[in-house]
Design a protein around this motif. Structure first.
Motif, PDB file in Angstrom:
ATOM      1  N   ARG A   1      22.536 160.420  26.897  1.00 30.19           N
ATOM      2  CA  ARG A   1      22.132 161.251  28.031  1.00 30.19           C
ATOM      3  C   ARG A   1      21.314 160.398  28.989  1.00 30.19           C
ATOM      4  O   ARG A   1      20.632 159.453  28.580  1.00 30.19           O
ATOM      5  CB  ARG A   1      21.268 162.440  27.585  1.00 30.19           C
TER       6      ARG A   1
ATOM      7  N   MET B   1      27.069 166.516  35.186  1.00 31.46           N
ATOM      8  CA  MET B   1      27.686 166.422  33.875  1.00 31.46           C
ATOM      9  C   MET B   1      28.776 167.487  33.770  1.00 31.46           C
ATOM     10  O   MET B   1      29.918 167.240  34.100  1.00 31.46           O
ATOM     11  CB  MET B   1      26.630 166.573  32.775  1.00 31.46           C
TER      12      MET B   1
ATOM     13  N   THR C   1      20.944 160.837  21.621  1.00 24.32           N
ATOM     14  CA  THR C   1      20.640 162.129  21.013  1.00 24.32           C
ATOM     15  C   THR C   1      21.106 162.112  19.561  1.00 24.32           C
ATOM     16  O   THR C   1      21.865 161.252  19.156  1.00 24.32           O
ATOM     17  CB  THR C   1      21.343 163.271  21.767  1.00 24.32           C
TER      18      THR C   1
END
Length: 165
Positions: A148, A96, A164
């Motif tokens: 995510r 990421m 999220t």
């Protein structure tokens, strides 16, 4: 969004096999980053021309966010053989920001100077904050800021996309 874990792992295996052959890398050390990277490394180890057992790396104390309030890390174990002048294949589940990989390379260099480090990632989210790019990628993904990747395992290994808040 549906992710095909088997397809991403198969792609990594083929790329690793080809890469090691093209680069003339024989008997590298495969290092999985706790915990998802270890799970992925176990899945792809058979594609790597090595006699070495899987090595593991816990980068908890090398993270740049370790001292932030509220961080309660689960500390795993680092298990690395002698790496001086050896080729290392560093494996993680998700790339990421690049900060986990930076921490992992810092820890590796504390153990010695490898001949090379090849980065193998299951999912690259294309949201890098540091100039770190993977050599081997199972799948490139573009997620929204609220999504995510969640890898669960090790047996069975499964992946999902989480929302999220």
């Amino acid at each position: 969004m549906t992710l095909d874990l088997d397809k991403a792992l198969a792609s990594m295996k083929q790329q690793l096999s080809d890469y090691c052959q093209q680069q003339h890398i024989d008997n590298p050390i495969v290092v999985g980053i706790h915990s998802g990277g270890v799970w992925v490394a176990n899945e792809i180890l058979e594609a790597v021309p090595t006699k070495e057992e899987l090595a593991t790396l816990d980068i908890t104390f090398y993270r740049d966010d370790f001292t932030r309030a509220g961080l309660h890390p689960k500390v795993g174990q680092t298990n690395l053989p002698a790496i001086e002048d050896r080729h290392v294949i560093l494996v993680d589940d998700v790339l990421m920001s690049g900060r986990t990989i930076r921490a992992a390379m810092n820890e590796i260099f504390d153990f010695g100077r490898p001949a090379s480090i090849t980065l193998a990632i299951l999912f690259d989210l294309n949201s890098h904050e540091l100039p770190i790019r993977a050599d081997i990628v199972g799948e490139h993904l573009s997620l929204s800021e609220k999504q995510r990747i969640k890898l669960s395992g090790p047996a069975p290994l499964a992946v999902s996309v989480m929302e999220t808040d």
